[in-house]
Design an enzyme around this catalytic site. Structure first.
Site, PDB file in Angstrom:
ATOM      1  CB  CYS A   1      -0.944   0.010   1.194  1.00 43.30           C
ATOM      2  SG  CYS A   1      -2.041  -1.410   1.222  1.00 43.30           S
TER       3      CYS A   1
ATOM      4  CG  ASN B   1      -6.731  -0.788   1.512  1.00 40.19           C
ATOM      5  OD1 ASN B   1      -6.035  -0.486   0.542  1.00 40.19           O
ATOM      6  ND2 ASN B   1      -6.216  -1.175   2.668  1.00 40.19           N
TER       7      ASN B   1
ATOM      8  CG  HIS C   1      -3.101   3.406   2.019  1.00 37.15           C
ATOM      9  ND1 HIS C   1      -3.722   3.000   0.858  1.00 37.15           N
ATOM     10  CD2 HIS C   1      -3.135   2.337   2.856  1.00 37.15           C
ATOM     11  CE1 HIS C   1      -4.104   1.748   0.981  1.00 37.15           C
ATOM     12  NE2 HIS C   1      -3.777   1.323   2.187  1.00 37.15           N
TER      13      HIS C   1
HETATM   14  O1  UT7 Z   1      -3.790  -1.236   3.633  1.00 34.47           O
HETATM   15  C1  UT7 Z   1      -2.961  -2.109   4.347  1.00 34.47           C
HETATM   16  C2  UT7 Z   1      -2.870  -1.687   5.753  1.00 34.47           C
HETATM   17  N1  UT7 Z   1      -4.029  -2.136   6.470  1.00 34.47           N
HETATM   18  C3  UT7 Z   1      -4.706  -1.319   7.258  1.00 34.47           C
HETATM   19  O2  UT7 Z   1      -4.403  -0.159   7.328  1.00 34.47           O
HETATM   20  C4  UT7 Z   1      -5.808  -1.907   8.102  1.00 34.47           C
HETATM   21  C5  UT7 Z   1      -5.701  -1.407   9.520  1.00 34.47           C
HETATM   22  N2  UT7 Z   1      -6.733  -1.950  10.388  1.00 34.47           N
HETATM   23  C6  UT7 Z   1      -8.042  -1.609  10.323  1.00 34.47           C
HETATM   24  O3  UT7 Z   1      -8.438  -0.825   9.473  1.00 34.47           O
HETATM   25  C7  UT7 Z   1      -8.967  -2.162  11.351  1.00 34.47           C
HETATM   26  O4  UT7 Z   1      -8.209  -2.829  12.349  1.00 34.47           O
HETATM   27  C8  UT7 Z   1     -10.029  -3.152  10.769  1.00 34.47           C
HETATM   28  C9  UT7 Z   1     -11.072  -2.378   9.962  1.00 34.47           C
HETATM   29  C10 UT7 Z   1      -9.360  -4.184   9.902  1.00 34.47           C
HETATM   30  C11 UT7 Z   1     -10.777  -3.843  11.910  1.00 34.47           C
HETATM   31  O5  UT7 Z   1     -11.390  -2.889  12.758  1.00 34.47           O
HETATM   32  P1  UT7 Z   1     -11.191  -3.005  14.342  1.00 34.47           P
HETATM   33  O6  UT7 Z   1     -11.996  -1.934  14.939  1.00 34.47           O
HETATM   34  O7  UT7 Z   1      -9.713  -3.014  14.618  1.00 34.47           O
HETATM   35  O8  UT7 Z   1     -11.859  -4.396  14.675  1.00 34.47           O
HETATM   36  P2  UT7 Z   1     -11.200  -5.670  15.320  1.00 34.47           P
HETATM   37  O9  UT7 Z   1     -10.308  -6.385  14.374  1.00 34.47           O
HETATM   38  O10 UT7 Z   1     -10.647  -5.308  16.658  1.00 34.47           O
HETATM   39  O11 UT7 Z   1     -12.490  -6.577  15.562  1.00 34.47           O
HETATM   40  C12 UT7 Z   1     -13.538  -6.195  16.487  1.00 34.47           C
HETATM   41  C13 UT7 Z   1     -14.606  -7.252  16.449  1.00 34.47           C
HETATM   42  C14 UT7 Z   1     -14.076  -8.687  16.610  1.00 34.47           C
HETATM   43  O12 UT7 Z   1     -15.034  -9.408  17.370  1.00 34.47           O
HETATM   44  P3  UT7 Z   1     -14.781  -9.659  18.941  1.00 34.47           P
HETATM   45  O13 UT7 Z   1     -13.484 -10.402  19.023  1.00 34.47           O
HETATM   46  O14 UT7 Z   1     -14.708  -8.272  19.555  1.00 34.47           O
HETATM   47  O15 UT7 Z   1     -15.979 -10.422  19.343  1.00 34.47           O
HETATM   48  C15 UT7 Z   1     -14.082  -9.237  15.203  1.00 34.47           C
HETATM   49  O16 UT7 Z   1     -14.228 -10.627  15.156  1.00 34.47           O
HETATM   50  O17 UT7 Z   1     -15.283  -7.232  15.180  1.00 34.47           O
HETATM   51  C16 UT7 Z   1     -15.295  -8.561  14.613  1.00 34.47           C
HETATM   52  N3  UT7 Z   1     -15.248  -8.427  13.170  1.00 34.47           N
HETATM   53  C17 UT7 Z   1     -16.347  -8.242  12.418  1.00 34.47           C
HETATM   54  N4  UT7 Z   1     -17.653  -8.181  12.755  1.00 34.47           N
HETATM   55  C18 UT7 Z   1     -18.542  -7.969  11.759  1.00 34.47           C
HETATM   56  C19 UT7 Z   1     -14.160  -8.406  12.363  1.00 34.47           C
HETATM   57  N5  UT7 Z   1     -14.538  -8.211  11.078  1.00 34.47           N
HETATM   58  C20 UT7 Z   1     -15.900  -8.119  11.094  1.00 34.47           C
HETATM   59  C21 UT7 Z   1     -16.866  -7.910  10.094  1.00 34.47           C
HETATM   60  N6  UT7 Z   1     -18.166  -7.843  10.471  1.00 34.47           N
HETATM   61  N7  UT7 Z   1     -16.532  -7.756   8.791  1.00 34.47           N
END
Ligand code: UT7
Length: 338
Positions: free
Chosen positions: A122, A292, A262
């Site tokens: 990215c 993204n 980005h």
């Molecule tokens: O471009 C390359 C570089 N990449 C990035 O910049 C990505 C950086 N990271 C992010 O943008 C965020 O971390 C994400 C959007 C990927 C995730 O958001 P988050 O607020 O960090 O969520 P999380 O991974 O902490 O997950 C929170 C909860 C989890 O459930 P529990 O463990 O709290 O019960 C996940 O299992 O959300 C759950 N979850 C979802 N729920 C519904 C994860 N994906 C989904 C989904 N729908 N699609």
């Protein structure tokens, strides 16, 4: 970390024309909710993404890259035969090799140009702009087509809800041309922390873990990401790197007319802009419509910002990429192009 712009060159790289191409197939959050256990509300509140464009079966990334490149050349009023170099920032080119830049060079008929890919995920477009600038500043090249293009829809695991909702396909392009040393790409910063390779990666399909029938049957393929760790890292390192880059050329965040980050996640963009004290009006976003798009996101955002009249000649534009590697990169540009 590599800092450029420490000496005053005879000429600098100027953005002379921009272009953008996306596939026509739009994938909505509602459609994704029918494919994996997610909701429009979760995706929108956690990422800001509403829709993304994805390639249809049989469509090729090089065709999008070529289309974006043609637009950039036309806007720059430069013929393909005047190009010295074609650079493609991508990690999802048509083939393992040759480089997608070679395919695009052939499609454009840019016979004089050498062509190679830049693989920095990215951060790729900002890495490629820094590379092109170095060739222009050294006098080795005058006109370089820099393309950022990716199609991670071909590489995500469509049953992994934590990643498949994030990515879209697209291509953005810029013609960089030699011009006055007082403006153009003033400086770039390129950074890498290779101890975090496993934070976001494609562990299978390369020479370490070639794809086997068993992997395909077990769904053990596709992009993997520790989203929270990547998020934390980016919000920490990117603002710091932007401030350092600006400082090197005697500028500060208050001098920035447009910040083009980005487009990974609206929350990351907001957090980075907040840390810099840059408000919404000086921060371009289009992640809501495209998701993204990896290396394509910065040039696509630049192309839309320019089209919407948000970049004026003389304005200070800062671009920053971050992602797999982990890598990050910043370009500070005194805008002259269209
Ligand atoms: O471009 C390359 C570089 N990449 C990035 O910049 C990505 C950086 N990271 C992010 O943008 C965020 O971390 C994400 C959007 C990927 C995730 O958001 P988050 O607020 O960090 O969520 P999380 O991974 O902490 O997950 C929170 C909860 C989890 O459930 P529990 O463990 O709290 O019960 C996940 O299992 O959300 C759950 N979850 C979802 N729920 C519904 C994860 N994906 C989904 C989904 N729908 N699609």
């Amino acid at each position: 970390m590599l800092d450029t712009g420490l000496t005053q060159p005879v000429s600098r790289a100027h953005f002379a024309g921009l272009g953008l191409a996306v596939p026509d197939r739009v994938l909505t959050n509602e459609e994704l909710s029918a494919m994996v256990d997610t909701t429009d509300e979760w995706i929108t509140t956690r990422t800001g993404i509403h829709t993304r464009h994805v390639l249809r079966a049989g469509e090729k990334l090089s065709d999008l890259a070529t289309e974006a490149g043609k637009q950039a050349l036309s806007n720059a009023k430069i013929g393909a035969d005047n190009l010295d170099m074609v650079l493609c920032a991508t990690t999802s080119g048509d083939y393992l090799w040759p480089a997608m830049a070679c395919v695009v060079q052939g499609n454009l008929g840019a016979k004089r140009a050498c062509a190679f890919d830049v693989s920095a995920a990215c951060s790729g477009f900002c890495y490629a702009v820094a590379t092109a600038s170095a060739f222009i500043e050294s006098g080795a090249a005058r006109n370089i087509l820099v393309i950022g293009a990716d199609c991670l829809s071909r590489h995500v695991n469509w049953s992994d809800r934590s990643t498949c909702i994030l990515f879209g396909d697209g291509a953005g392009a810029a013609v960089l041309t030699a011009g006055s040393p007082d403006s153009g790409v003033l400086t770039s910063t390129l950074g890498t922390d290779g101890s975090m390779v496993e934070h976001v990666w494609m562990p299978t399909g390369g020479s370490a873990n070639p794809v086997t029938e068993e992997m395909l049957v077990n769904g053990e393929f596709g992009l993997q990401m520790r989203g929270r760790d990547v998020y934390r890292f980016c919000v920490e390192v990117v603002p710091k790197s932007i401030v350092e880059s600006l400082c090197r050329v005697g500028l500060k965040p208050a001098d920035v007319d447009l910040l083009v980050l980005h487009q990974a996640n609206l929350r990351i963009i907001g957090a980075v802009a907040d840390r810099l004290g840059i408000d919404e009006s000086r921060c371009f976003t289009n992640v809501g419509r495209y998701g993204n798009t990896s290396a394509a996101s910065v040039p696509m955002a630049l192309a839309e910002a320019a089209h919407e009249g948000k970049i004026a000649p003389g304005g200070v534009v800062v671009t920053a990429g971050f992602g797999a590697g982990l890598t990050w990169a910043v370009n500070v540009i005194k805008w002259t192009g269209n």
